[in-house]
Write an enzyme that holds these catalytic residues in place. Structure first.
Site, mmCIF file in Angstrom:
data_model
loop_
_atom_site.group_PDB
_atom_site.id
_atom_site.type_symbol
_atom_site.label_atom_id
_atom_site.label_comp_id
_atom_site.label_asym_id
_atom_site.label_seq_id
_atom_site.Cartn_x
_atom_site.Cartn_y
_atom_site.Cartn_z
ATOM 1 N N ARG A 1 -8.674 -0.331 4.519
ATOM 2 C CA ARG A 1 -7.805 0.642 3.851
ATOM 3 C C ARG A 1 -6.512 0.002 3.387
ATOM 4 O O ARG A 1 -5.923 0.426 2.401
ATOM 5 C CB ARG A 1 -7.466 1.795 4.806
ATOM 6 N N ASP B 1 4.642 0.431 11.938
ATOM 7 C CA ASP B 1 3.460 -0.250 11.395
ATOM 8 C C ASP B 1 3.372 -1.701 11.847
ATOM 9 O O ASP B 1 2.385 -2.370 11.556
ATOM 10 C CB ASP B 1 3.457 -0.190 9.864
ATOM 11 N N LYS C 1 0.851 -1.206 0.000
ATOM 12 C CA LYS C 1 0.000 0.000 0.000
ATOM 13 C C LYS C 1 0.879 1.246 0.000
ATOM 14 O O LYS C 1 0.661 2.177 -0.767
ATOM 15 C CB LYS C 1 -0.874 0.017 1.246
ATOM 16 N N ASN C 2 1.925 1.236 0.872
ATOM 17 C CA ASN C 2 2.714 2.453 1.070
ATOM 18 C C ASN C 2 3.716 2.721 -0.032
ATOM 19 O O ASN C 2 4.456 3.696 0.016
ATOM 20 C CB ASN C 2 3.382 2.429 2.451
ATOM 21 N N ARG D 1 0.268 14.263 12.305
ATOM 22 C CA ARG D 1 0.608 13.994 10.894
ATOM 23 C C ARG D 1 0.884 15.313 10.140
ATOM 24 O O ARG D 1 0.337 15.577 9.086
ATOM 25 C CB ARG D 1 -0.516 13.203 10.216
ATOM 26 N N CYS E 1 -4.870 12.314 12.316
ATOM 27 C CA CYS E 1 -5.642 11.070 12.317
ATOM 28 C C CYS E 1 -5.494 10.479 13.716
ATOM 29 O O CYS E 1 -4.899 11.069 14.604
ATOM 30 C CB CYS E 1 -5.129 10.123 11.238
HETATM 31 C C1 EPZ Z 1 4.182 6.719 6.078
HETATM 32 O O1 EPZ Z 1 3.466 7.788 6.673
HETATM 33 C C2 EPZ Z 1 3.215 5.547 6.025
HETATM 34 N N1 EPZ Z 1 2.036 5.901 5.231
HETATM 35 C C3 EPZ Z 1 2.785 5.167 7.436
HETATM 36 O O2 EPZ Z 1 1.981 3.998 7.316
HETATM 37 C C4 EPZ Z 1 4.024 4.802 8.247
HETATM 38 O O3 EPZ Z 1 3.638 4.519 9.565
HETATM 39 C C5 EPZ Z 1 4.993 5.998 8.241
HETATM 40 O O4 EPZ Z 1 5.324 6.341 6.868
HETATM 41 C C6 EPZ Z 1 6.289 5.686 8.966
HETATM 42 O O5 EPZ Z 1 6.880 4.576 8.399
HETATM 43 C C7 EPZ Z 1 2.136 5.889 3.873
HETATM 44 O O6 EPZ Z 1 3.181 5.630 3.305
HETATM 45 C C8 EPZ Z 1 0.865 6.198 3.125
HETATM 46 P P1 EPZ Z 1 6.406 10.064 8.188
HETATM 47 P P2 EPZ Z 1 4.114 9.282 6.678
HETATM 48 O O7 EPZ Z 1 6.360 11.275 7.344
HETATM 49 O O8 EPZ Z 1 4.832 9.519 5.409
HETATM 50 C C9 EPZ Z 1 6.019 13.342 11.635
HETATM 51 C C10 EPZ Z 1 0.141 2.631 7.702
HETATM 52 O O9 EPZ Z 1 -0.339 2.083 8.698
HETATM 53 N N2 EPZ Z 1 6.129 14.313 10.552
HETATM 54 O O10 EPZ Z 1 7.598 9.177 8.150
HETATM 55 O O11 EPZ Z 1 3.034 10.230 7.071
HETATM 56 C C11 EPZ Z 1 4.743 12.518 11.546
HETATM 57 O O12 EPZ Z 1 3.677 13.200 12.162
HETATM 58 C C12 EPZ Z 1 0.598 4.069 7.753
HETATM 59 O O13 EPZ Z 1 0.291 2.056 6.579
HETATM 60 C C13 EPZ Z 1 6.165 15.672 10.871
HETATM 61 O O14 EPZ Z 1 6.086 16.053 12.039
HETATM 62 O O15 EPZ Z 1 5.139 9.134 7.881
HETATM 63 C C14 EPZ Z 1 5.133 11.267 12.274
HETATM 64 O O16 EPZ Z 1 4.998 11.474 13.663
HETATM 65 C C15 EPZ Z 1 0.409 4.656 9.129
HETATM 66 N N3 EPZ Z 1 6.276 16.576 9.866
HETATM 67 C C16 EPZ Z 1 6.606 11.084 11.906
HETATM 68 O O17 EPZ Z 1 7.067 12.388 11.488
HETATM 69 C C17 EPZ Z 1 6.365 16.185 8.555
HETATM 70 O O18 EPZ Z 1 6.473 17.068 7.672
HETATM 71 C C18 EPZ Z 1 6.858 10.102 10.778
HETATM 72 O O19 EPZ Z 1 6.055 10.505 9.688
HETATM 73 C C19 EPZ Z 1 6.310 14.818 8.253
HETATM 74 C C20 EPZ Z 1 6.206 13.892 9.275
#
Ligand code: EPZ
Length: 426
Positions: free
Chosen positions: A398, A306, A22-23, A122, A117
């Protein structure tokens, strides 16, 4: 409203094949915007998030055809808009993955600010900071992010404050046409990012270092559409590995690269779970009681957030106490409070969870807090005494294709029933 009903105590054994990740699929779909024409994606999971991303692309003017269940043909030559509506971004925050491609192709984008969420705020501040460094200006107006780079992007070095998956992906996609070279330092290293870079390079981009902390993107001209197959879903695979581990009977999980679950499988071996690795599969079984271990989630190759809920479920019936530390999201322990209803003994202290193993879980009515927590609650129901009913299963749909069918094929007594509790299937 549909719920998932699980009768605990039945053996779960056999073979299961996971879908494409998915990701990765969601970002590959967004990246087709960069290559006007028809891109064909194989091994695309048939899940609701993919359907939403398809709607986003159609909203932008693309044609999206489902050739067969797992193959999409996406024609982005007709994309004539750079605005994504809040209604779709609110449904799926991963829609923000179109930000980079739209800026690269049109020099502008309007994307609704994604809401938070259940697992955290996020934010996308790191996406915005990185894009600003490349020359993009931003206005936020009535909840929409207006990005513009009328003179194109200029390559530069960007260091991410945190190895954010989404920020890394948006910066890669935004910089494929930038003047000069862009270097992303402290980049995320997830296999899904390598998959995205591989497809973009096939399209004519020049990206080096994907999978390492330093990714270099040399700006090029037009990209051309390609055919690409989505990498196997390591998290779906890990979920079925955890299911096999908690029930104990042998299960072979096919369709992914075990190297993409390196630390998870090593931790499971420390927990007394037998792991046999193949080229594109693992065989999981267990004879002894699960041993406690400490887990801390980190960006890849660290322990994946995850897989946190599924692993906490395993540890909830381990012979001893484990500490689970969630370092990636600020609110990803809601699964634990639902598991308490099934008799687990978990104490949350900030971003640590103290998990004291119990002998047995007992079936209960529980609510899926998010995608992975929902899958983990179904997993708990497989070994709990009596019947477990999981609500809010739209979270599970999802990211897991045919989850109940796959479990039934392994022998589980699992069915989807409507709110009126007449059986819908199986
Ligand atoms: C991706 O989310 C995945 N989703 C998530 O999978 C996964 O948990 C996550 O990466 C970490 O591996 C998809 O790929 C669609 P991040 P993403 O940017 O890109 C903070 C699932 O269950 N952050 O690495 O949103 C953020 O809030 C989902 O399949 C900021 O603060 O993850 C989080 O706490 C859940 N500012 C942390 O960093 C930003 O600009 C990691 O987020 C970006 C992120």
């Amino acid at each position: 409203m549909e719920v998932i009903r699980i009768e605990g105590g039945h053996p779960v054994t056999g073979e299961v094949t996971v879908e494409g990740a998915k990701n990765s699929a969601l970002k590959l779909m967004a990246a087709t915007i960069l290559a006007p024409g028809v891109t064909t994606l194989h091994n695309v999971p048939n899940i609701s998030d993919v359907h939403i991303m398809g709607k986003v692309l159609k909203e932008l003017g693309a044609k999206v055809d489902v050739v067969d269940v797992h193959t999409l043909r996406i024609d982005t030559s007709t994309v004539d808009s750079w605005e994504t509506p809040y209604s779709l971004v609110a449904q799926m925050r991963a829609s923000t993955a179109v930000l980079g491609p739209l800026i690269a192709r049109f020099g502008q984008a309007v994307v609704a600010m994604p809401g938070g969420c259940n697992i955290g705020a996020r934010k996308i501040d790191m996406h915005i900071l990185g894009l600003q460094a490349l020359g993009v200006t931003f206005d936020v107006d009535h909840g929409d992010i207006h990005a513009s780079a009328p003179h194109g992007l200029v390559g530069t070095s960007v260091t991410l404050e945190f190895a954010s998956v989404g920020a890394t992906e948006n910066l890669i996609m935004a910089s494929v046409h930038a003047k000069g070279t862009t270097v992303i330092d402290n980049a995320a290293r997830e296999p899904e990012i390598v998959d995205l870079a591989n497809m973009l390079n096939k399209m004519g981009a020049h990206i080096e270092g994907a999978g390492t902390p330093v990714i270099e993107i040399r700006g090029v001209g037009e990209l051309h559409p390609v055919t690409h197959s989505v990498v196997g879903d390591r998290i779906e695979a890990g979920t079925f590995a955890a299911i096999a581990a908690i029930v104990g009977n042998p299960v072979t999980v096919r369709g992914f690269d075990p190297l993409h679950l390196g630390l998870v499988l090593r931790k499971y071996e420390q927990m007394g779970i037998e792991v046999e690795r193949g080229e594109r599969e693992v065989r999981i079984s267990r004879t002894d009681r699960i041993k406690p271990v400490d887990i801390q989630t980190l960006p890849f190759p660290g322990f994946p957030t995850d897989m946190q809920a599924q692993t906490m479920c395993l540890l909830s019936v381990a012979q001893g106490t484990s500490i689970v530390t969630e370092n990636v999201f600020e609110n990803r322990f809601m699964f634990a409070s639902e598991l308490q209803r099934m008799g687990s003994d978990i104490t949350i202290q900030g971003h640590h969870a103290v998990v004291r193993g119990v002998e047995r879980l007992s079936g209960a009515e529980v609510r899926s807090p998010d995608l992975r927590g929902g899958a983990a609650l179904v997993m708990a129901g497989l070994v709990a005494d009596g019947v477990t009913t999981v609500l809010d299963i739209y979270h599970i749909d999802r990211g897991y294709e045919r989850f109940c069918e796959k479990l039934r094929d392994l022998g589980a007594h699992v069915s989807r029933v409507s709110a009126s509790f007449e059986v819908l299937e199986g």
